[in-house]
Design a protein around this motif. Structure first.
Motif, PDB file in Angstrom:
ATOM      1  N   LYS A 253      34.439  36.500   7.087  1.00 48.07           N
ATOM      2  CA  LYS A 253      35.002  36.662   5.750  1.00 48.07           C
ATOM      3  C   LYS A 253      34.331  35.772   4.709  1.00 48.07           C
ATOM      4  CE  LYS A 253      39.638  37.832   7.455  1.00 48.07           C
ATOM      5  NZ  LYS A 253      41.080  37.439   7.454  1.00 48.07           N
ATOM      6  N   ALA A 254      33.357  34.982   5.144  1.00 39.41           N
ATOM      7  CA  ALA A 254      32.760  33.986   4.258  1.00 39.41           C
ATOM      8  C   ALA A 254      31.710  34.604   3.343  1.00 39.41           C
ATOM      9  CB  ALA A 254      32.137  32.861   5.079  1.00 39.41           C
ATOM     10  N   HIS A 255      31.675  34.104   2.108  1.00 39.69           N
ATOM     11  CA  HIS A 255      30.639  34.468   1.148  1.00 39.69           C
ATOM     12  C   HIS A 255      29.548  33.403   1.088  1.00 39.69           C
ATOM     13  CE1 HIS A 255      34.538  36.175  -0.177  1.00 39.69           C
ATOM     14  NE2 HIS A 255      33.838  37.269  -0.363  1.00 39.69           N
ATOM     15  N   LEU A 256      29.897  32.177   1.517  1.00 39.12           N
ATOM     16  CA  LEU A 256      28.951  31.074   1.545  1.00 39.12           C
ATOM     17  C   LEU A 256      29.167  30.250   2.806  1.00 39.12           C
ATOM     18  CD1 LEU A 256      29.175  29.899  -2.178  1.00 39.12           C
ATOM     19  CD2 LEU A 256      27.112  30.805  -1.081  1.00 39.12           C
ATOM     20  N   PHE A 257      28.083  29.590   3.274  1.00 41.83           N
ATOM     21  CA  PHE A 257      28.137  28.753   4.467  1.00 41.83           C
ATOM     22  C   PHE A 257      27.624  27.359   4.086  1.00 41.83           C
ATOM     23  CE2 PHE A 257      27.992  33.070   5.869  1.00 41.83           C
ATOM     24  CZ  PHE A 257      28.726  33.120   7.045  1.00 41.83           C
ATOM     25  N   TYR A 258      28.430  26.342   4.395  1.00 37.42           N
ATOM     26  CA  TYR A 258      28.136  24.968   3.981  1.00 37.42           C
ATOM     27  C   TYR A 258      27.550  24.171   5.136  1.00 37.42           C
ATOM     28  CZ  TYR A 258      29.184  20.183   2.325  1.00 37.42           C
ATOM     29  OH  TYR A 258      29.114  18.868   1.958  1.00 37.42           O
ATOM     30  N   LEU A 259      26.394  23.536   4.888  1.00 31.64           N
ATOM     31  CA  LEU A 259      25.778  22.617   5.853  1.00 31.64           C
ATOM     32  C   LEU A 259      26.236  21.206   5.493  1.00 31.64           C
ATOM     33  CD1 LEU A 259      22.137  24.064   5.745  1.00 31.64           C
ATOM     34  CD2 LEU A 259      23.957  24.641   7.365  1.00 31.64           C
ATOM     35  N   PRO A 260      27.224  20.655   6.200  1.00 28.21           N
ATOM     36  CA  PRO A 260      27.890  19.421   5.752  1.00 28.21           C
ATOM     37  C   PRO A 260      27.180  18.139   6.189  1.00 28.21           C
ATOM     38  CG  PRO A 260      29.009  20.255   7.684  1.00 28.21           C
ATOM     39  CD  PRO A 260      27.872  21.203   7.416  1.00 28.21           C
ATOM     40  N   TYR A 261      25.988  17.915   5.655  1.00 24.43           N
ATOM     41  CA  TYR A 261      25.260  16.695   5.999  1.00 24.43           C
ATOM     42  C   TYR A 261      25.141  15.829   4.759  1.00 24.43           C
ATOM     43  CZ  TYR A 261      20.691  17.140   3.669  1.00 24.43           C
ATOM     44  OH  TYR A 261      19.675  17.163   2.749  1.00 24.43           O
ATOM     45  N   SER A 262      24.906  14.540   4.972  1.00 25.36           N
ATOM     46  CA  SER A 262      24.749  13.580   3.885  1.00 25.36           C
ATOM     47  C   SER A 262      23.329  13.039   3.905  1.00 25.36           C
ATOM     48  CB  SER A 262      25.746  12.424   4.039  1.00 25.36           C
ATOM     49  OG  SER A 262      25.412  11.350   3.184  1.00 25.36           O
ATOM     50  N   ALA A 263      22.611  13.235   2.802  1.00 24.39           N
ATOM     51  CA  ALA A 263      21.247  12.720   2.716  1.00 24.39           C
ATOM     52  C   ALA A 263      21.246  11.192   2.743  1.00 24.39           C
ATOM     53  CB  ALA A 263      20.581  13.235   1.441  1.00 24.39           C
ATOM     54  N   ARG A 264      22.265  10.588   2.169  1.00 25.13           N
ATOM     55  CA  ARG A 264      22.365   9.129   2.185  1.00 25.13           C
ATOM     56  C   ARG A 264      22.576   8.620   3.612  1.00 25.13           C
ATOM     57  NH1 ARG A 264      20.919   4.178   0.774  1.00 25.13           N
ATOM     58  NH2 ARG A 264      22.643   2.693   0.588  1.00 25.13           N
ATOM     59  N   GLN A 265      23.473   9.259   4.364  1.00 24.02           N
ATOM     60  CA  GLN A 265      23.696   8.844   5.756  1.00 24.02           C
ATOM     61  C   GLN A 265      22.472   9.138   6.622  1.00 24.02           C
ATOM     62  OE1 GLN A 265      26.110   6.993   6.183  1.00 24.02           O
ATOM     63  NE2 GLN A 265      28.141   7.845   5.797  1.00 24.02           N
ATOM     64  N   LEU A 266      21.769  10.203   6.310  1.00 20.19           N
ATOM     65  CA  LEU A 266      20.546  10.532   7.044  1.00 20.19           C
ATOM     66  C   LEU A 266      19.492   9.444   6.850  1.00 20.19           C
ATOM     67  CD1 LEU A 266      19.032  12.736   8.719  1.00 20.19           C
ATOM     68  CD2 LEU A 266      18.269  13.683   6.537  1.00 20.19           C
ATOM     69  N   GLU A 267      19.352   8.967   5.615  1.00 21.51           N
ATOM     70  CA  GLU A 267      18.392   7.891   5.326  1.00 21.51           C
ATOM     71  C   GLU A 267      18.778   6.592   6.035  1.00 21.51           C
ATOM     72  OE1 GLU A 267      17.565   4.244   2.901  1.00 21.51           O
ATOM     73  OE2 GLU A 267      19.306   5.492   2.472  1.00 21.51           O
ATOM     74  N   MET A 268      20.077   6.266   6.002  1.00 24.68           N
ATOM     75  CA  MET A 268      20.534   5.023   6.630  1.00 24.68           C
ATOM     76  C   MET A 268      20.387   5.065   8.150  1.00 24.68           C
ATOM     77  SD  MET A 268      23.939   4.303   4.317  1.00 24.68           S
ATOM     78  CE  MET A 268      24.389   2.815   5.209  1.00 24.68           C
ATOM     79  N   ALA A 269      20.522   6.268   8.738  1.00 19.15           N
ATOM     80  CA  ALA A 269      20.491   6.376  10.200  1.00 19.15           C
ATOM     81  C   ALA A 269      19.072   6.469  10.766  1.00 19.15           C
ATOM     82  CB  ALA A 269      21.304   7.589  10.637  1.00 19.15           C
ATOM     83  N   LEU A 270      18.149   7.117  10.036  1.00 18.54           N
ATOM     84  CA  LEU A 270      16.860   7.451  10.634  1.00 18.54           C
ATOM     85  C   LEU A 270      15.656   6.798   9.971  1.00 18.54           C
ATOM     86  CD1 LEU A 270      17.329  11.278  11.319  1.00 18.54           C
ATOM     87  CD2 LEU A 270      17.746   9.367  12.860  1.00 18.54           C
ATOM     88  N   TYR A 271      15.791   6.382   8.725  1.00 19.30           N
ATOM     89  CA  TYR A 271      14.610   5.865   8.038  1.00 19.30           C
ATOM     90  C   TYR A 271      14.264   4.450   8.524  1.00 19.30           C
ATOM     91  CZ  TYR A 271      11.536   4.223   4.307  1.00 19.30           C
ATOM     92  OH  TYR A 271      10.474   3.703   3.602  1.00 19.30           O
ATOM     93  N   VAL A 272      12.981   4.239   8.789  1.00 19.28           N
ATOM     94  CA  VAL A 272      12.484   2.918   9.176  1.00 19.28           C
ATOM     95  C   VAL A 272      12.089   2.175   7.907  1.00 19.28           C
ATOM     96  CG1 VAL A 272      10.754   1.640  10.486  1.00 19.28           C
ATOM     97  CG2 VAL A 272      11.643   3.810  11.368  1.00 19.28           C
TER      98      VAL A 272
END
Length: 543
Positions: A253-272
């Motif tokens: 029934k969805a018209h849109l699909f949300y990818l619930p990620y945070s670019a800020r959390q991604l940087e804090m977790a993976l960036y060296v």
């Protein structure tokens, strides 16, 4: 009165004893004495003794120290005797039903409930009695479910449509939007076409359903970052995942699909740190999208064109480059909305407002500003020196003009007299130059403090520019015109400035994060931009 009767009684008793002892018995005197004693006994019992004589001599009074009401919270202060209690019908009751409970009986100590012989009559005073809370922790019942309103014929028709058919219907309706003359919730001068926006927003409320992928581990997924200059992506995630109006659990029934990620959390977790290598971040997101595409059929149906992400970190655009469909097809809501780099696509992607949240519990703290008469400063800027624009701004205007308060980081000697926020609230124009990237949180800060923003960032797509007319409440200056900045500002007539300042106050509500979203606030404006972008992809058959 009691003392005099007591003395009379004593005298009569002495006469009676004297007669009996002296054997001088006079029956007339005895009869007289007997009548007097009888009268005295009646008066004595009525006015002096608290109990009848037979109760006084035959049975001692039994006191009830307290009386338990239905819920055991109201003490009875006067003591009841057994004789007084006999005037009422005593009924022994078992477990008492709590006043506020409708599910089960709350067991309590059996009490004697007093009931008069005549039934109680309900009157208006009984209805006004205060409800008494039971002791302990009784089970609290949830409020009754709201009554389901009968859907209209239009709603039933829309529900019968497939997602793509519903979007096509909405696009056709927007093209024939009725004219809006005066809407109490929308200030017409702020919009490019208020009729189109209002009709689109109403259809979004009626139609839109969003499916949120539950896949992905924290902290990168489903853990919003709510503080600082990148807080927009976190606040949207938090409010979107808690929303009941637009979120659906049925992806069909969805018209849109949300990818619930945070670019800020991604940087804090993976960036060296100090590696200057963002490729591991984009590879991680690429693998996530490939997993979604392999696990569910929804990505492959449209190659990601009905999916969207929200990223406010400066690196947001660069985290999608390793996946071609994610970069080209997905709707990207980005703070770094720079058209010159080829990642942000105008007309498809969405410019996300960058908001600085210092206190997540009070996101609206310090909102508001001074009156025009209390804004002696023509233009103000203070901030770190990075990017290509800010050094040029300081070169031409730092310590060059009293009307132009332009600094690097705000000096301590200045901040002691007037803080950064006070400067913005005391300025007519607030200069918002780009930093490392085109976006700047000062744009929204200026709107919060009711200062007309002066935006200096070439190739920057302004937030909500598909519906808002930014020329009504801001000034956009090209980077090459920085040397003429004061001239440009002074050329604006006072009447036009006053209109812009009023418009800044009116547009403010569209940029506010509310802990509980309300209509037309920042959460709904971002969602509407994503909805509007999805509608632009829909092709309506000519027939």
């Amino acid at each position: 009165m009691n003392k005099s009767m007591w003395h009379i009684g004593v005298i009569l008793m002495k006469k009676l004893v004297h007669c009996c002892i002296g054997y001088r018995v006079d029956w007339r005197k005895l009869l007289f004495v007997g009548v007097i004693l009888t009268i005295f006994g009646i008066v004595f019992q009525m006015f002096i003794l608290p109990y009848p004589l037979h109760m006084l001599f035959l049975s001692p009074p039994v006191k009830f120290s307290s009386y338990e009401s239905l819920n055991g919270t109201i003490p009875l202060r006067e003591a009841l005797t057994e004789a007084r209690a006999e005037q009422f019908q005593l009924v022994q009751v078992g477990p008492i039903v709590s006043v506020n409970s409708s599910i089960k009986l709350i067991e309590s100590v059996p009490v004697e409930q007093m009931r008069t012989a005549t039934p109680l009559r309900r009157n208006s005073t009984s209805r006004r009695r205060k409800k008494i809370k039971p002791e302990g922790n009784p089970k609290v019942l949830p409020p009754p479910p709201p009554r389901k309103t009968i859907p209209s014929h239009l709603q039933r028709y829309i529900w019968s449509l497939s997602p793509n058919e519903a979007l096509a219907y909405a696009k056709k309706e927007i093209e024939h939007a009725p004219m809006v003359v005066d809407d109490p919730d929308l200030f017409t001068p702020l919009f490019q076409n208020v009729s189109v926006f209002k009709r689109s927003y109403e259809l979004m409320e009626m139609i839109l359903k969003v499916f949120i992928y539950r896949d992905g581990a924290r902290p990168i997924f489903h853990q919003p970052h709510l503080r600082g200059i990148y807080a927009s992506e976190g606040w949207f995630m938090r409010l979107m995942e808690a929303n009941r109006q637009f979120v659906t659990r049925d992806p069909e029934k969805a018209h849109l699909f949300y990818l619930p990620y945070s670019a800020r959390q991604l940087e804090m977790a993976l960036y060296v740190p100090d590696s200057h290598d963002m490729k591991p971040l984009s590879i991680f997101l690429r693998d996530y999208v490939n997993m979604i595409a392999a696990k569910y059929p929804f990505w492959n149906r449209t190659h990601g064109s009905d999916h969207f992400l929200v990223a406010c970190h400066d690196w947001g655009p660069y985290t999608v480059t390793e996946h071609e469909e994610l970069c080209k097809n997905t709707i990207k809501a980005l703070c770094n909305a720079d058209q010159s780099e080829g990642i942000f696509v105008g007309g498809k992607d969405v410019s996300l407002p960058e908001t600085t949240i210092r206190t997540p519990r009070k996101p609206l703290r310090n909102v508001g500003g001074n009156r025009v008469s209390q804004r002696p400063i023509l233009a103000f800027f203070a901030g770190n020196m990075h990017g290509r624009v800010r050094p040029t701004l300081l070169k031409y205007w730092s310590d060059k003009d009293e009307d132009m308060k332009v600094y690097g980081p705000l000096p301590i000697r200045v901040s002691r007299k007037m803080s950064y926020v006070q400067h913005m609230k005391s300025s007519k124009y607030c200069i918002c130059p780009m930093g490392h990237e085109v976006n700047s949180p000062r744009i929204v800060e200026a709107i919060y403090y009711e200062c007309v923003p002066v935006i200096i960032a070439d190739n920057f797509v302004l937030p909500f520019s598909e519906v808002l007319d930014w020329s009504a409440f801001s000034v956009v200056v090209a980077e090459k015109d920085i040397p003429k900045l004061k001239e440009i500002l002074l050329a604006i007539p006072m009447r036009r400035y006053l209109k812009m300042q009023i418009n800044v106050k009116m547009v403010q509500k569209h940029f506010l994060w509310n802990p509980r979203p309300i209509r037309y606030d920042l959460f709904h404006m971002i969602l509407h931009s994503i909805w509007f972008s999805r509608l632009n992809q829909i092709q309506i058959p000519s027939s």
